[in-house]
Design a protein around this motif. Structure first.
Motif, PDB file in Angstrom:
ATOM      1  N   PRO A 161      17.914 -32.487  -4.245  1.00  0.00           N
ATOM      2  CA  PRO A 161      18.091 -33.893  -3.877  1.00  0.00           C
ATOM      3  C   PRO A 161      19.539 -34.295  -3.655  1.00  0.00           C
ATOM      4  O   PRO A 161      19.815 -35.367  -3.120  1.00  0.00           O
ATOM      5  CB  PRO A 161      17.507 -34.637  -5.075  1.00  0.00           C
ATOM      6  N   SER A 162      20.483 -33.458  -4.071  1.00  0.00           N
ATOM      7  CA  SER A 162      21.898 -33.803  -3.987  1.00  0.00           C
ATOM      8  C   SER A 162      22.685 -32.590  -3.508  1.00  0.00           C
ATOM      9  O   SER A 162      22.313 -31.446  -3.808  1.00  0.00           O
ATOM     10  CB  SER A 162      22.419 -34.237  -5.365  1.00  0.00           C
ATOM     11  N   PRO A 163      23.772 -32.811  -2.784  1.00  0.00           N
ATOM     12  CA  PRO A 163      24.612 -31.675  -2.390  1.00  0.00           C
ATOM     13  C   PRO A 163      25.410 -31.100  -3.550  1.00  0.00           C
ATOM     14  O   PRO A 163      26.091 -30.087  -3.402  1.00  0.00           O
ATOM     15  CB  PRO A 163      25.553 -32.283  -1.336  1.00  0.00           C
ATOM     16  N   TRP A 164      25.321 -31.744  -4.715  1.00  0.00           N
ATOM     17  CA  TRP A 164      26.060 -31.297  -5.892  1.00  0.00           C
ATOM     18  C   TRP A 164      25.101 -30.995  -7.035  1.00  0.00           C
ATOM     19  O   TRP A 164      24.093 -31.688  -7.219  1.00  0.00           O
ATOM     20  CB  TRP A 164      27.042 -32.371  -6.369  1.00  0.00           C
ATOM     21  N   GLN A 165      25.441 -30.000  -7.844  1.00  0.00           N
ATOM     22  CA  GLN A 165      24.764 -29.788  -9.115  1.00  0.00           C
ATOM     23  C   GLN A 165      25.782 -30.050 -10.217  1.00  0.00           C
ATOM     24  O   GLN A 165      26.811 -29.373 -10.307  1.00  0.00           O
ATOM     25  CB  GLN A 165      24.208 -28.365  -9.241  1.00  0.00           C
ATOM     26  N   TYR A 166      25.517 -31.046 -11.042  1.00  0.00           N
ATOM     27  CA  TYR A 166      26.452 -31.427 -12.098  1.00  0.00           C
ATOM     28  C   TYR A 166      26.244 -30.544 -13.324  1.00  0.00           C
ATOM     29  O   TYR A 166      25.102 -30.302 -13.741  1.00  0.00           O
ATOM     30  CB  TYR A 166      26.259 -32.903 -12.464  1.00  0.00           C
TER      31      TYR A 166
ATOM     32  N   LEU B  95      18.217 -30.891   1.881  1.00  0.00           N
ATOM     33  CA  LEU B  95      18.582 -31.993   0.988  1.00  0.00           C
ATOM     34  C   LEU B  95      17.449 -33.003   0.958  1.00  0.00           C
ATOM     35  O   LEU B  95      17.347 -33.884   1.812  1.00  0.00           O
ATOM     36  CB  LEU B  95      19.893 -32.638   1.444  1.00  0.00           C
ATOM     37  N   ASP B  96      16.597 -32.862  -0.011  1.00  0.00           N
ATOM     38  CA  ASP B  96      15.413 -33.705  -0.144  1.00  0.00           C
ATOM     39  C   ASP B  96      14.874 -33.497  -1.554  1.00  0.00           C
ATOM     40  O   ASP B  96      15.381 -32.653  -2.301  1.00  0.00           O
ATOM     41  CB  ASP B  96      14.360 -33.304   0.905  1.00  0.00           C
ATOM     42  N   ARG B  97      13.876 -34.257  -1.922  1.00  0.00           N
ATOM     43  CA  ARG B  97      13.285 -34.077  -3.243  1.00  0.00           C
ATOM     44  C   ARG B  97      11.775 -34.001  -3.128  1.00  0.00           C
ATOM     45  O   ARG B  97      11.161 -34.613  -2.229  1.00  0.00           O
ATOM     46  CB  ARG B  97      13.683 -35.207  -4.190  1.00  0.00           C
ATOM     47  N   ALA B  98      11.168 -33.260  -4.032  1.00  0.00           N
ATOM     48  CA  ALA B  98       9.722 -33.099  -4.030  1.00  0.00           C
ATOM     49  C   ALA B  98       9.050 -34.336  -4.611  1.00  0.00           C
ATOM     50  O   ALA B  98       9.503 -34.886  -5.616  1.00  0.00           O
ATOM     51  CB  ALA B  98       9.323 -31.870  -4.836  1.00  0.00           C
ATOM     52  N   VAL B  99       7.991 -34.776  -3.964  1.00  0.00           N
ATOM     53  CA  VAL B  99       7.182 -35.871  -4.499  1.00  0.00           C
ATOM     54  C   VAL B  99       5.755 -35.412  -4.795  1.00  0.00           C
ATOM     55  O   VAL B  99       5.004 -36.117  -5.464  1.00  0.00           O
ATOM     56  CB  VAL B  99       7.153 -37.067  -3.525  1.00  0.00           C
ATOM     57  N   GLU B 100       5.405 -34.240  -4.302  1.00  0.00           N
ATOM     58  CA  GLU B 100       4.057 -33.716  -4.534  1.00  0.00           C
ATOM     59  C   GLU B 100       4.086 -32.200  -4.411  1.00  0.00           C
ATOM     60  O   GLU B 100       4.822 -31.639  -3.582  1.00  0.00           O
ATOM     61  CB  GLU B 100       3.072 -34.305  -3.519  1.00  0.00           C
ATOM     62  N   LEU B 101       3.324 -31.548  -5.246  1.00  0.00           N
ATOM     63  CA  LEU B 101       3.146 -30.100  -5.174  1.00  0.00           C
ATOM     64  C   LEU B 101       1.657 -29.807  -5.212  1.00  0.00           C
ATOM     65  O   LEU B 101       0.962 -30.227  -6.142  1.00  0.00           O
ATOM     66  CB  LEU B 101       3.861 -29.414  -6.343  1.00  0.00           C
ATOM     67  N   VAL B 102       1.173 -29.123  -4.187  1.00  0.00           N
ATOM     68  CA  VAL B 102      -0.250 -28.748  -4.115  1.00  0.00           C
ATOM     69  C   VAL B 102      -0.306 -27.232  -4.266  1.00  0.00           C
ATOM     70  O   VAL B 102      -0.214 -26.482  -3.280  1.00  0.00           O
ATOM     71  CB  VAL B 102      -0.889 -29.202  -2.790  1.00  0.00           C
ATOM     72  N   ALA B 103      -0.430 -26.784  -5.506  1.00  0.00           N
ATOM     73  CA  ALA B 103      -0.360 -25.353  -5.771  1.00  0.00           C
ATOM     74  C   ALA B 103      -1.479 -24.585  -5.073  1.00  0.00           C
ATOM     75  O   ALA B 103      -1.274 -23.452  -4.630  1.00  0.00           O
ATOM     76  CB  ALA B 103      -0.409 -25.111  -7.283  1.00  0.00           C
ATOM     77  N   ALA B 104      -2.657 -25.191  -4.966  1.00  0.00           N
ATOM     78  CA  ALA B 104      -3.791 -24.516  -4.337  1.00  0.00           C
ATOM     79  C   ALA B 104      -3.520 -24.204  -2.869  1.00  0.00           C
ATOM     80  O   ALA B 104      -4.027 -23.213  -2.328  1.00  0.00           O
ATOM     81  CB  ALA B 104      -5.048 -25.362  -4.471  1.00  0.00           C
TER      82      ALA B 104
END
Length: 363
Positions: free
Chosen positions: A35-40, A75-84
């Motif tokens: 989600p960010s270009p940096w990892q703190y 550069l984005d963040r997950a809002v859903e994961l459909v493992a199946a």
């Protein structure tokens, strides 16, 4: 060609990417979603709050590390994961499929019950770290405008204590609400005593009660209220909501259940590390220490899973080194039953922390 997706750029994933840079994954499309270009780096943020580091010194640029590993960064963040369906849905609407998935998305600060109808206090959590940095910067004018600014830190664990010690000084009043278990409850008696002395030296008030948010601060279980200009919630992390509904096996708190190899208990083509998971074979503290040490093992296991080879378990050391900065260029250390403190411990911690951040490419 198989597609490996690393969801999140947490400490373990950064270390794994560094391993992939040394030995590229054959016939693999590597995608990192962050989600960010940096990892703190969590170990240095209290030092930044105390004024010992610039923000750039406390964070790793993600893109150069991904490029060095031969991957591409989204550069984005997950809002859903459909493992199946082997599919991750991102906030932008992109649907990203994978053959192998590794999750290192961290956690979120817990919320607290609010007993009022509107807040005049700035309230924010310490997780994720990039939000903490943004919110602390935004709180600067509020604290500067107050006659005697008061900051309340909720949570008596090592993270909450270190932040309270870092914030103390410069005319600020700091209250640490540690809860009924008191300060740093997971540590030995000698370590806890030295931490208590450090809090007294820095004039941090400690309240061994639970609390709730009210209009202008917090109210503890005994009924006493503490007006505050800023409240930091450091009471522990909760799992990101999308994990619970992913179809993966999770524990009662929504963290992904994994075995000793950090492979999902229910879904073999999914791995999880860091704050996002819970081990089924043993209790493993959600700390940066374990996440960093798990990184090389995770890299080997991901390479082995892609090649159809056996996996190797990650066994943490019997004792872990913990170094807690006290906000005055000194620190308290713990290694199993041994406790030590002093300015030399701060210098040691500073060297370790700088070494970790500087161990990744900058461009």
């Amino acid at each position: 060609m198989k597609r490996l997706v690393l969801l999140g750029a947490g400490h373990a994933h950064l270390v794994a990417l560094r391993e992939f840079a040394r030995q590229r994954l054959p016939d693999t499309e590597l995608i990192v979603v962050a989600p960010s270009p940096w990892q703190y780096y969590s170990g240095m943020i209290p030092g930044w709050v105390a004024g010992y580091y610039t923000l750039d010194q406390c964070r790793v640029p993600v893109a150069p590390t991904v490029r060095a590993a031969g991957g591409s960064l989204v550069l984005d963040r997950a809002v859903e994961l459909v493992a199946a369906n082997r599919e991750v849905v991102l906030a932008s609407g992109t649907r990203l499929t994978y053959d192998l998935l590794s999750i290192d998305v961290g956690s979120m600060s817990e919320g607290l019950t609010f007993g009022g109808a509107g807040l005049s206090t700035g309230v924010f959590g310490v997780k994720p770290m990039d939000e903490l940095a943004r919110q602390w910067l935004a709180a600067g004018p509020r604290l500067a405008a107050a006659d005697k600014p008061t900051v309340t830190v909720l949570g008596g664990g090592a993270g909450g204590v270190e932040l309270a010690l870092a914030i103390a000084g410069e005319g600020r009043r700091v209250v640490l609400v540690a809860g009924a278990k008191g300060i740093v409850p997971g540590f030995g008696r000698r370590f806890r005593r030295r931490v208590g002395c450090a809090l007294m030296k820095r004039d941090v008030g400690v309240v061994d009660e639970y609390a709730e948010l009210v209009r202008d601060g917090i109210r503890v279980a005994s009924g006493r209220q503490y007006p505050s200009d800023v409240v930091l919630i450091a009471t522990g992390g909760v799992a990101l909501p999308f994990l619970r509904d992913s179809g993966l096996a999770v524990d009662d708190d929504g963290f992904v259940l994994v075995d000793a190899c950090h492979q999902s208990q229910s879904t073999p083509n999914v791995f999880a590390v860091g704050d996002a998971c819970s081990r089924v074979d043993r209790r493993l503290d959600r700390s940066g220490v374990h996440a960093v040490r798990a990184g090389p093992v995770l890299a080997r296991n991901l390479a082995s899973a892609l090649a159809g080879q056996p996996l190797k378990p990650f066994y943490p050391r019997r004792f872990s080194l913990y170094l807690l900065a006290t906000g005055d260029r000194a620190a308290i250390g713990s290694y199993g039953p041994v406790t030590f403190s002093g300015s030399w411990v701060w210098k040691w911690k500073d060297r370790i922390d700088r070494g970790f951040v500087e161990g990744f490419p900058k461009q």
